[in-house]
Scaffold this motif. Structure first.
Motif, PDB file in Angstrom:
ATOM      1  N   GLU A 116      42.993   0.413  31.632  1.00 28.71           N
ATOM      2  CA  GLU A 116      41.547   0.244  31.592  1.00 28.71           C
ATOM      3  C   GLU A 116      40.893   1.594  31.847  1.00 28.71           C
ATOM      4  N   LEU A 117      39.820   1.887  31.138  1.00 28.13           N
ATOM      5  CA  LEU A 117      39.027   3.084  31.387  1.00 28.13           C
ATOM      6  C   LEU A 117      37.750   2.640  32.071  1.00 28.13           C
ATOM      7  N   TYR A 122      33.261   6.518  29.175  1.00 30.03           N
ATOM      8  CA  TYR A 122      34.712   6.650  29.019  1.00 30.03           C
ATOM      9  C   TYR A 122      35.147   5.752  27.863  1.00 30.03           C
ATOM     10  N   ILE A 123      35.750   6.345  26.822  1.00 28.11           N
ATOM     11  CA  ILE A 123      36.196   5.561  25.677  1.00 28.11           C
ATOM     12  C   ILE A 123      37.564   6.052  25.210  1.00 28.11           C
ATOM     13  N   ALA A 124      38.268   5.169  24.517  1.00 32.20           N
ATOM     14  CA  ALA A 124      39.589   5.483  23.960  1.00 32.20           C
ATOM     15  C   ALA A 124      39.626   5.011  22.513  1.00 32.20           C
ATOM     16  N   LEU A 156      41.059  10.317  24.067  1.00 30.96           N
ATOM     17  CA  LEU A 156      40.401   9.845  25.282  1.00 30.96           C
ATOM     18  C   LEU A 156      39.193  10.718  25.597  1.00 30.96           C
ATOM     19  N   ARG A 157      38.079  10.066  25.860  1.00 30.29           N
ATOM     20  CA  ARG A 157      36.915  10.765  26.412  1.00 30.29           C
ATOM     21  C   ARG A 157      36.730  10.219  27.811  1.00 30.29           C
ATOM     22  N   ASN A 176      36.110  18.468  26.967  1.00 33.09           N
ATOM     23  CA  ASN A 176      36.728  18.224  25.668  1.00 33.09           C
ATOM     24  C   ASN A 176      37.377  16.843  25.631  1.00 33.09           C
ATOM     25  N   GLU A 177      37.506  16.327  24.428  1.00 32.85           N
ATOM     26  CA  GLU A 177      38.215  15.067  24.229  1.00 32.85           C
ATOM     27  C   GLU A 177      39.714  15.334  24.372  1.00 32.85           C
ATOM     28  N   LEU A 178      40.425  14.472  25.080  1.00 31.64           N
ATOM     29  CA  LEU A 178      41.862  14.639  25.269  1.00 31.64           C
ATOM     30  C   LEU A 178      42.608  14.005  24.101  1.00 31.64           C
ATOM     31  N   GLN A 179      43.572  14.727  23.545  1.00 32.72           N
ATOM     32  CA  GLN A 179      44.388  14.239  22.438  1.00 32.72           C
ATOM     33  C   GLN A 179      45.813  14.061  22.967  1.00 32.72           C
ATOM     34  N   VAL A 180      46.298  12.836  23.031  1.00 34.71           N
ATOM     35  CA  VAL A 180      47.635  12.544  23.542  1.00 34.71           C
ATOM     36  C   VAL A 180      48.501  12.048  22.384  1.00 34.71           C
TER      37      VAL A 180
END
Length: 179
Positions: free
Chosen positions: A88-89, A94-96, A105-106, A111-115
């Protein structure tokens, strides 16, 4: 003797187990997994049961006895039912999202995280604040969920961050102004 290690593992119908010298392969309706056993552990199949035994009473052998049995049991569950973790975010904005085999992920950073999503896992976002991770390998599913959570752990004052679904976050009282 290990209490976990001496319990036999039931092999359900539809699951095929192949045992060679140090390699155990489990194949089921959801996929195929392999486990390389340490030399001090022997694995044998008797009917519809798998039995794990150790060759000696060394400390390392005793430690690996229960571990090997647990890994084999997890593999059988994985190829029949699979594993899933839900995240859960929690936080404003906070969004995915999942795009091109990457989890975006924000979570309140500049910056937006890129996994990148590892091979063998399926990641989906039922809505913008939930992430569903599924796969047949329990270790991979749990490791990816834990590393994703570690990007923004829930903080104790407002509870914002990435958490496992149903996880209880202990909240702290903020600063109290004196009169």
């Amino acid at each position: 003797m290990s209490r976990i290690g001496k319990k036999p593992i039931e092999v359900p119908a539809g699951v095929k187990v192949e045992i060679t010298d140090t390699l155990v392969t489990v194949e089921g309706p959801k996929g195929k997994l392999e486990l390389a056993c340490v030399p001090c552990i022997t694995v044998k199949q008797e009917g519809s049961e798998i039995i794990v035994e150790r060759k000696d009473e060394e400390r390392w052998s005793r430690a690996m006895h229960g571990t090997t049995r647990a890994e084999l049991a997890n593999m059988i569950i994985g190829v029949t039912a699979g594993y899933e973790k839900r995240l859960e975010l929690v936080g404003v904005g906070y969004i995915a999202a999942v795009q091109n085999n990457t989890l975006q992920l924000r979570v309140g950073m500049a910056n937006e995280l890129q996994v990148p999503i590892p091979e063998g896992l399926q990641v989906s976002c039922p809505d913008q604040t939930h992430v569903l991770i599924t796969g047949i390998d329990k270790q991979k599913v749990s490791q990816f969920a834990a590393s994703t959570r570690a990007l923004r752990k829930p903080e104790p004052y407002k509870g914002k961050g990435i958490r496992f679904q149903g996880e209880n976050v202990r909240r702290k009282q903020g600063k109290v102004m004196a009169k």
